[in-house]
Write an enzyme that holds these catalytic residues in place. Structure first.
Site, PDB file in Angstrom:
ATOM      1  N   ASP A 162       0.652  -1.122   0.145  1.00 18.90           N
ATOM      2  CA  ASP A 162      -0.204  -0.028  -0.530  1.00 18.90           C
ATOM      3  C   ASP A 162       0.251   1.081   0.299  1.00 18.90           C
ATOM      4  OD1 ASP A 162      -2.120   0.856  -0.134  1.00 18.90           O
ATOM      5  OD2 ASP A 162      -2.650   1.794   2.382  1.00 18.90           O
ATOM      6  N   HIS A 163       0.828   2.381  -0.751  1.00 18.50           N
ATOM      7  CA  HIS A 163       1.205   3.022  -1.002  1.00 18.50           C
ATOM      8  C   HIS A 163       2.836   3.696  -1.049  1.00 18.50           C
ATOM      9  CE1 HIS A 163      -2.333   5.805  -0.093  1.00 18.50           C
ATOM     10  NE2 HIS A 163      -2.570   5.050   0.851  1.00 18.50           N
TER      11      HIS A 163
ATOM     12  N   ASP B  33       2.953   5.416  -4.991  1.00 22.15           N
ATOM     13  CA  ASP B  33       1.918   6.168  -5.061  1.00 22.15           C
ATOM     14  C   ASP B  33       3.076   7.612  -5.148  1.00 22.15           C
ATOM     15  OD1 ASP B  33       0.272   8.189  -4.226  1.00 22.15           O
ATOM     16  OD2 ASP B  33       0.120   7.682  -2.047  1.00 22.15           O
TER      17      ASP B  33
ATOM     18  N   GLU C 267      -1.476   6.137  -8.215  1.00 27.82           N
ATOM     19  CA  GLU C 267      -2.112   6.868  -7.770  1.00 27.82           C
ATOM     20  C   GLU C 267      -2.392   8.396  -8.673  1.00 27.82           C
ATOM     21  OE1 GLU C 267      -3.114   7.039  -3.716  1.00 27.82           O
ATOM     22  OE2 GLU C 267      -3.377   9.094  -3.749  1.00 27.82           O
TER      23      GLU C 267
ATOM     24  N   HIS D 215      -8.384   8.818   3.898  1.00 28.60           N
ATOM     25  CA  HIS D 215      -8.041   8.101   4.879  1.00 28.60           C
ATOM     26  C   HIS D 215      -8.367   8.111   6.313  1.00 28.60           C
ATOM     27  CE1 HIS D 215      -4.414   7.374   2.021  1.00 28.60           C
ATOM     28  NE2 HIS D 215      -5.664   6.407   1.944  1.00 28.60           N
TER      29      HIS D 215
ATOM     30  N   GLY E   7     -11.731   3.923   2.933  1.00 33.86           N
ATOM     31  CA  GLY E   7     -13.318   2.573   2.641  1.00 33.86           C
ATOM     32  C   GLY E   7     -13.895   2.635   3.861  1.00 33.86           C
TER      33      GLY E   7
ATOM     34  N   THR F 249      -8.558   1.701   8.574  1.00 38.80           N
ATOM     35  CA  THR F 249      -8.971   2.112  10.088  1.00 38.80           C
ATOM     36  C   THR F 249     -10.306   1.400  11.067  1.00 38.80           C
ATOM     37  OG1 THR F 249      -8.222   4.498   9.269  1.00 38.80           O
ATOM     38  CG2 THR F 249      -9.917   3.955  11.365  1.00 38.80           C
TER      39      THR F 249
END
Ligand code: 13P
Length: 276
Positions: free
Chosen positions: A82-83, A104, A134, A178, A208, A231
């Site tokens: 991720d990222h 990203d 992204e 986020h 999300g 989260t």
């Protein structure tokens, strides 16, 4: 089964007009709990290792955990970064066995994002690994990194980006953020539809956590094929631990935390599969 690529599960999502969940994992118990949910719902799943998890544990243990869980799984599993912050980090992940990496570059000038994304795609595709890029930086706080300000993706940049970068998925900023939203999120669905009309690869919705089901369903109907949730997963686990304060049985404590994560993951999977 063996790990699969992001491209493969996104093809399933495209065919079924659904979205595949990308759940962030931070310890051993969370991916175990998520796999229970994915198998119970018979849904492919993306187990996502983000910058917080990498800062805490490097790339030593979690990739092994994900690989072993995938091997004994009845559903397809993707191991995803991720990222990703640099070309170098994505290369380290290719070596560690990831089947999908996100680079990203959305916080960099457009030309630099194009240049670095192109380099990552070239390296990852050479070894059969998928790439998510992204455009339109996602605001909010993730893994201690905070970004603020407008984050609506620029349609002209989308058009120019996909002309030259052969990525397998594209995350776009459409008002998503986020962390936990203050009030109802304000998603720009017209912009999302316009992105799709430009002929983008499958689109990804970050942030999300806390997006209501009706908005999720609308986003999926407009071409969102992967939805990230971090989260809410972390909170579910922590709330399970908090509910066990005073209990001195470590298996019961972790069991309670895992049950909360499994329950949350099943709810999200059903939502993303349009199962109400
Ligand atoms: P949330 O923490 O808001 O669920 O966002 C997760 C995410 O987009 C990870 O990249």
């Amino acid at each position: 089964m063996a790990l699969v690529t992001l491209k493969e599960v996104l093809e399933t999502a495209e065919r079924t007009n659904t979205a595949i969940p990308g759940f962030n994992i931070d310890n051993i118990e969370i991916p175990e709990a998520i796999m229970e949910a994915a198998e119970a719902e018979n849904c492919p799943v993306i187990l996502t290792i983000g910058q917080g998890a990498i800062q805490a544990g490097g790339l030593r243990h979690l990739p092994d955990v994900v690989r072993r869980l995938a091997e004994s799984s009845t559903v397809p599993v993707v191991m995803h970064l991720d990222h990703g912050v640099s070309y170098e980090q994505t290369i380290a992940c290719l070596r560690a066995g990831f089947t999908s990496v996100m680079y990203d570059g959305s916080h960099h000038p457009f030309a630099e994002n194009v240049r670095e994304s192109t380099a990552v795609v070239r390296a990852a595709h050479a070894v059969g690994v998928s790439v998510e890029c992204e455009l339109g930086a996602i605001s909010g706080v993730e893994d201690g990194i905070s970004h603020s300000g407008a984050n609506l993706v620029d349609l002209d940049e989308v058009r120019r980006f996909i002309e030259v970068v052969d990525c397998d998925a594209l995350a776009v900023g459409i008002g998503n953020a986020h962390g936990i939203y203050k009030g109802t999120p304000n998603l720009d669905f017209d912009r999302l539809a316009a992105c799709r009309r430009l002929g983008t690869p499958p689109l990804v919705l970050h942030g999300g956590s806390g997006i209501p089901a009706d908005m999720i369903q609308r986003a999926i109907s407009l071409g969102i094929r992967k939805i990230n949730v971090a989260t809410e997963v972390r909170l579910a686990f922590l709330e399970g631990l908090e509910a066990s304060v005073g209990c001195r049985d470590i298996y019961a404590v972790y069991g309670a935390a895992k049950s909360r994560v499994t329950e949350l993951a099943r709810t999200k999977i059903r939502m993303f599969q349009n199962k109400g």
